[in-house]
Design a protein around this motif. Structure first.
Motif, short mmCIF file in Angstrom:
data_model
loop_
_atom_site.label_atom_id
_atom_site.label_comp_id
_atom_site.label_asym_id
_atom_site.label_seq_id
_atom_site.Cartn_x
_atom_site.Cartn_y
_atom_site.Cartn_z
N UNK A 18 -32.46 28.83 36.82
CA UNK A 18 -33.18 29.47 37.33
C UNK A 18 -32.08 29.34 38.44
N UNK A 19 -30.47 29.42 38.24
CA UNK A 19 -29.85 30.54 39.38
C UNK A 19 -29.81 32.19 39.26
N UNK A 20 -29.30 32.15 38.29
CA UNK A 20 -29.67 33.44 37.97
C UNK A 20 -30.79 34.84 38.91
N UNK A 21 -32.16 33.72 38.71
CA UNK A 21 -33.05 34.35 39.44
C UNK A 21 -33.22 33.93 41.12
N UNK A 22 -32.45 32.51 41.23
CA UNK A 22 -32.49 32.42 42.32
C UNK A 22 -32.12 32.99 43.36
N UNK A 26 -32.42 36.02 46.48
CA UNK A 26 -31.39 35.74 47.68
C UNK A 26 -30.94 36.85 48.22
N UNK A 27 -30.11 37.38 47.25
CA UNK A 27 -29.29 38.71 47.35
C UNK A 27 -30.00 39.54 47.91
N UNK A 28 -31.60 39.73 47.16
CA UNK A 28 -32.39 41.38 47.64
C UNK A 28 -33.30 41.13 48.87
N UNK A 29 -33.12 39.37 49.28
CA UNK A 29 -33.89 39.01 50.44
C UNK A 29 -33.35 38.63 51.25
N UNK A 50 -27.21 27.60 50.08
CA UNK A 50 -27.92 27.32 50.81
C UNK A 50 -28.01 28.62 51.90
N UNK A 51 -28.85 28.08 52.61
CA UNK A 51 -29.61 29.03 53.83
C UNK A 51 -29.58 28.72 54.77
N UNK A 52 -29.22 29.26 55.89
CA UNK A 52 -28.74 29.32 57.18
C UNK A 52 -30.36 30.18 58.39
N UNK A 53 -30.29 28.79 58.64
CA UNK A 53 -32.41 28.64 59.73
C UNK A 53 -31.40 29.69 60.76
N UNK A 54 -32.39 29.92 61.58
CA UNK A 54 -31.92 30.10 62.65
C UNK A 54 -31.97 29.06 63.82
N UNK A 55 -31.70 29.03 64.64
CA UNK A 55 -31.19 28.13 66.05
C UNK A 55 -30.83 26.27 65.63
N UNK A 56 -30.68 26.89 64.45
CA UNK A 56 -30.32 25.10 63.36
C UNK A 56 -29.15 25.34 62.42
N UNK A 57 -28.01 24.42 62.71
CA UNK A 57 -26.99 23.75 62.73
C UNK A 57 -26.85 24.26 60.82
N UNK A 58 -28.15 22.99 60.61
CA UNK A 58 -28.75 22.43 59.50
C UNK A 58 -29.05 23.33 58.33
N UNK A 59 -28.36 23.63 57.45
CA UNK A 59 -28.60 24.49 56.54
C UNK A 59 -29.54 24.07 55.42
N UNK A 60 -30.74 24.98 54.75
CA UNK A 60 -31.74 24.10 54.21
C UNK A 60 -30.71 24.89 52.87
N UNK A 61 -30.95 23.08 52.14
CA UNK A 61 -30.27 23.46 50.77
C UNK A 61 -31.58 24.45 49.55
N UNK A 62 -30.72 24.74 48.16
CA UNK A 62 -31.23 25.31 47.78
C UNK A 62 -31.24 24.69 46.00
N UNK A 63 -31.48 24.59 45.34
CA UNK A 63 -31.15 23.79 43.96
C UNK A 63 -32.43 24.58 42.69
N UNK A 64 -31.03 25.57 42.32
CA UNK A 64 -31.82 25.68 40.81
C UNK A 64 -31.50 25.86 39.36
N UNK A 119 -37.81 26.57 40.51
CA UNK A 119 -38.31 26.94 39.65
C UNK A 119 -38.68 28.27 39.46
N UNK A 120 -37.99 29.11 37.94
CA UNK A 120 -37.49 29.90 37.57
C UNK A 120 -38.46 30.74 37.24
N UNK A 121 -39.58 30.27 37.10
CA UNK A 121 -40.83 31.08 36.60
C UNK A 121 -42.42 30.85 37.34
N UNK A 122 -42.87 32.09 37.76
CA UNK A 122 -44.37 31.30 37.58
C UNK A 122 -45.32 30.53 37.28
#
Length: 182
Positions: A18-22, A26-29, A50-64, A119-122
């Motif tokens: 799933x890593x290449x898809x994720x 992220x890169x496109x979005x 890790x995605x950075x969210x507005x107003x929060x120093x805690x990152x949102x982890x993405x495991x692919x 998850x790498x596909x629908x």
């Protein structure tokens, strides 16, 4: 566009399918400053992103990383006993992976209190929801949100995940104007 995204096969390895898809999503979005690939957390662990969210120093982890080999075995099994054993292995692999995500990446004060398991596909996501609801419920209780390409892309590009210190683009403003007339 991402509804038909499919995981890469053996060349990426079964745990990194799933890593290449994720990464592409992220890169496109998101602007480059909205995420980091494979950062090292305070516990020495390295999530896929890790995605950075507005107003929060805690990152949102993405495991692919995803047990694609177990899914493939389950999908390709035709005999009832083989299918049952493959389902058992998939259930076990997913449960271990969910536990790993929860234990490694949910760090109080450093990361959000939930993580995303990509998850790498629908098709795989649909199979998990239809045939492995017990595992999806375990993930939810472990604060691991199972996500697939299609819902993730609009969420990160459409602003429902607000990224810190990023200007709103004209495209997003136009999209919201159109939505208000519906």
């Amino acid at each position: 566009m991402w509804a038909n995204a499919t995981p890469r096969s053996a060349s990426s390895g079964p745990r990194s399918a799933g890593r290449p898809v994720a990464e592409a999503i992220l890169t496109d979005g998101l602007p480059r400053t909205g995420f980091t690939f494979q950062p090292t957390l305070s516990n020495g662990k390295r999530p896929d992103a890790v995605i950075r969210l507005a107003g929060d120093s805690r990152g949102l982890v993405v495991d692919a990383k995803f047990p694609l080999e177990a899914v493939t075995m389950w999908r390709e099994a035709h005999a009832e006993e083989v299918k049952r054993l493959a389902a058992q292995r998939l259930r076990q692999d997913l449960t271990v992976h969910i536990k790993d995500i929860s234990e490694k990446y949910l760090i109080s004060g450093e990361t959000q209190d939930m993580a995303l398991m990509f998850v790498p596909s629908e098709g795989i996501y649909a199979d998990l929801n239809e045939h492995f609801d017990d595992v999806m419920q375990k993930a939810f209780r472990a604060r691991v949100l199972v996500v697939s390409p299609y819902p993730v892309f609009p969420a990160i590009s459409g602003g429902s995940v607000r990224i810190s210190n990023l200007p709103v683009s004209y495209t997003h403003l136009r999209a919201h104007e159109t939505d208000s007339y519906l």
